[in-house]
Write a protein that holds these residues in place. Structure first.
Motif, PDB file in Angstrom:
ATOM      1  N   ARG A  45       0.827  -1.212   0.000  1.00  0.00           N
ATOM      2  CA  ARG A  45       0.000   0.000   0.000  1.00  0.00           C
ATOM      3  C   ARG A  45       0.856   1.255   0.000  1.00  0.00           C
ATOM      4  O   ARG A  45       0.547   2.239  -0.682  1.00  0.00           O
ATOM      5  CB  ARG A  45      -0.933   0.003   1.205  1.00  0.00           C
ATOM      6  CG  ARG A  45      -2.040  -1.019   1.147  1.00  0.00           C
ATOM      7  CD  ARG A  45      -2.968  -0.880   2.339  1.00  0.00           C
ATOM      8  NE  ARG A  45      -3.769   0.339   2.258  1.00  0.00           N
ATOM      9  CZ  ARG A  45      -4.674   0.673   3.178  1.00  0.00           C
ATOM     10  NH1 ARG A  45      -4.862  -0.096   4.245  1.00  0.00           N
ATOM     11  NH2 ARG A  45      -5.371   1.781   3.055  1.00  0.00           N
ATOM     12  N   VAL A  46       1.936   1.236   0.766  1.00  0.00           N
ATOM     13  CA  VAL A  46       2.823   2.398   0.816  1.00  0.00           C
ATOM     14  C   VAL A  46       3.467   2.642  -0.546  1.00  0.00           C
ATOM     15  O   VAL A  46       3.500   3.776  -1.052  1.00  0.00           O
ATOM     16  CB  VAL A  46       3.909   2.205   1.899  1.00  0.00           C
ATOM     17  CG1 VAL A  46       4.996   3.270   1.768  1.00  0.00           C
ATOM     18  CG2 VAL A  46       3.293   2.261   3.288  1.00  0.00           C
ATOM     19  N   LEU A  47       3.977   1.572  -1.166  1.00  0.00           N
ATOM     20  CA  LEU A  47       4.625   1.718  -2.475  1.00  0.00           C
ATOM     21  C   LEU A  47       3.640   2.184  -3.539  1.00  0.00           C
ATOM     22  O   LEU A  47       3.967   3.048  -4.370  1.00  0.00           O
ATOM     23  CB  LEU A  47       5.267   0.389  -2.880  1.00  0.00           C
ATOM     24  CG  LEU A  47       6.417  -0.099  -1.995  1.00  0.00           C
ATOM     25  CD1 LEU A  47       6.894  -1.467  -2.462  1.00  0.00           C
ATOM     26  CD2 LEU A  47       7.561   0.898  -2.007  1.00  0.00           C
ATOM     27  N   ILE A  48       2.444   1.620  -3.543  1.00  0.00           N
ATOM     28  CA  ILE A  48       1.430   2.011  -4.534  1.00  0.00           C
ATOM     29  C   ILE A  48       1.001   3.457  -4.330  1.00  0.00           C
ATOM     30  O   ILE A  48       0.864   4.223  -5.288  1.00  0.00           O
ATOM     31  CB  ILE A  48       0.207   1.061  -4.453  1.00  0.00           C
ATOM     32  CG1 ILE A  48       0.598  -0.347  -4.904  1.00  0.00           C
ATOM     33  CG2 ILE A  48      -0.939   1.598  -5.305  1.00  0.00           C
ATOM     34  CD1 ILE A  48      -0.484  -1.383  -4.683  1.00  0.00           C
ATOM     35  N   LYS A  49       0.823   3.855  -3.081  1.00  0.00           N
ATOM     36  CA  LYS A  49       0.400   5.228  -2.787  1.00  0.00           C
ATOM     37  C   LYS A  49       1.462   6.223  -3.215  1.00  0.00           C
ATOM     38  O   LYS A  49       1.169   7.271  -3.794  1.00  0.00           O
ATOM     39  CB  LYS A  49       0.129   5.362  -1.295  1.00  0.00           C
ATOM     40  CG  LYS A  49      -0.749   6.548  -0.927  1.00  0.00           C
ATOM     41  CD  LYS A  49      -2.195   6.283  -1.290  1.00  0.00           C
ATOM     42  CE  LYS A  49      -3.100   7.387  -0.792  1.00  0.00           C
ATOM     43  NZ  LYS A  49      -4.526   7.139  -1.109  1.00  0.00           N
ATOM     44  N   ASN A  50       2.707   5.892  -2.944  1.00  0.00           N
ATOM     45  CA  ASN A  50       3.805   6.775  -3.358  1.00  0.00           C
ATOM     46  C   ASN A  50       3.860   6.918  -4.876  1.00  0.00           C
ATOM     47  O   ASN A  50       4.079   8.012  -5.410  1.00  0.00           O
ATOM     48  CB  ASN A  50       5.144   6.221  -2.852  1.00  0.00           C
ATOM     49  CG  ASN A  50       5.312   6.392  -1.357  1.00  0.00           C
ATOM     50  OD1 ASN A  50       4.598   7.161  -0.731  1.00  0.00           O
ATOM     51  ND2 ASN A  50       6.254   5.658  -0.793  1.00  0.00           N
ATOM     52  N   HIS A  51       3.656   5.802  -5.566  1.00  0.00           N
ATOM     53  CA  HIS A  51       3.721   5.821  -7.034  1.00  0.00           C
ATOM     54  C   HIS A  51       2.579   6.646  -7.622  1.00  0.00           C
ATOM     55  O   HIS A  51       2.787   7.433  -8.547  1.00  0.00           O
ATOM     56  CB  HIS A  51       3.676   4.397  -7.566  1.00  0.00           C
ATOM     57  CG  HIS A  51       3.682   4.309  -9.067  1.00  0.00           C
ATOM     58  ND1 HIS A  51       4.810   4.583  -9.823  1.00  0.00           N
ATOM     59  CD2 HIS A  51       2.679   3.991  -9.944  1.00  0.00           C
ATOM     60  CE1 HIS A  51       4.511   4.433 -11.105  1.00  0.00           C
ATOM     61  NE2 HIS A  51       3.238   4.076 -11.198  1.00  0.00           N
TER      62      HIS A  51
END
Length: 320
Positions: free
Chosen positions: A203-209
């Motif tokens: 979730r963190v990686l997707i949100k950052n992207h």
């Protein structure tokens, strides 16, 4: 299940535990002092999980691991009494499972803290989503093990020549109780930790992207890293136990698991012993934080040295 011929001798077990236990206890005390000595850190909602976990594990080390050390040193339970056996079994089973369910709920709660912090914006919401879940899972775990260990409906038989007095939980002779204990306190928490830890990172990686910026990662970086490192340690040393229990629940002969089961059970205690170091590693980001965490190790002695005085040359000016 106990074995008369251990693949790891008692003296080796003694030193392996002792060498890890001493610095682990010292590290736990230092981290608790660092966290509790500051009102801001003490009241931080993300620190409550760590405080609970370290307090639980510290008690576990001082009682349970100490009893193991005494057994490995003498080769028998000393003193050989029913009350000591009950206490040893209760602490060993209860506090280890309290650690498991606490990490499991924390892996869920981290999603709330990072992505849904408004859910914790009021006192009522914090009680329902933060304090109450921890209180419920910990109270339930303690009461369950108190019933099946201290006041079971059957009679335990103790063997004072084996560790944990032979672990004579007669309640586990009931298929229902044994299956419930394994599934609810071991398998489900382990699966929960895996799913929610991986999904937190995703979730963190997707949100950052998607947002093309750090989102709340910079703000909640330490919270996420702490959970991921603790979960990784826990699963690395605990997955073998889960595999063994799954195999045994599927009615596969326990004889196939003999040596592997001994190694898995022994090294699963290192989850408790290594956890303070993992947390310290996620806590320290610079040398000044290390000095704050262990101030007594970094007390600089002020040294008074003579200071060289520079002399200037002045030219006298003749009065006009």
């Amino acid at each position: 299940m106990q074995y008369t011929d251990s693949v790891i001798s008692n003296p080796v077990r003694f030193w392996l535990l002792l060498i890890a236990m001493v610095p682990s206890v010292a590290c736990s005390i230092a981290i608790l002092y660092y966290t509790l000595s500051s009102r801001t850190r003490r009241r931080g909602i993300h620190n409550h999980f760590i405080i609970l976990l370290l307090c639980n594990n510290l008690i576990y080390e001082l009682i349970d691991i100490s009893l193991f050390l005494n057994y490995y040193r003498s080769g028998t339970v000393v003193p050989a009494t029913k009350s000591l056996c009950l206490m040893w079994m209760f602490v060993d089973e209860t506090l280890y499972n309290v650690s498991t369910v606490t990490i499991a709920w924390a892996s869920i709660e981290r999603h709330i803290i990072i992505f849904h912090d408004k859910w914790l914006s009021s006192v009522k919401k914090r009680f329902l989503l933060h304090y109450a879940p921890y209180a419920i899972v910990i109270t339930y775990t303690i009461l369950f093990h108190f019933v099946i260990i201290v006041i079971p409906p059957c009679e335990n038989t103790y063997n004072y020549t084996q560790e944990i007095c032979g672990h004579p939980l007669c309640s586990h002779n009931s298929k229902l109780v044994g299956t419930w204990d394994s599934v609810v306190h071991n398998i489900i928490p382990a699966i929960t930790i895996v799913i929610f830890s991986i999904s937190l990172l995703a979730r963190v990686l997707i949100k950052n992207h998607r947002m093309r910026r750090a989102f709340q990662w910079r703000k909640h970086r330490k919270i996420a890293i702490q959970l991921l490192l603790i979960s990784f340690l826990y699963l690395l040393l605990y997955i073998p136990i889960i595999c063994i229990e799954l195999v045994q629940l599927c009615c596969v002969s326990e004889e196939l698991n003999g040596p592997f089961e001994q190694y898995a059970h022994f090294f699963s205690y290192y989850v408790i012993l290594l956890l303070p170091f993992v947390y310290m590693g996620s806590l320290i980001e610079s040398s000044w934080q290390l000095k704050m965490l262990l101030p007594c190790w970094f007390r600089a002695t002020q040294v008074v040295e003579p200071m060289a005085m520079t002399t200037g040359h002045f030219t006298a000016r003749n009065p006009n």
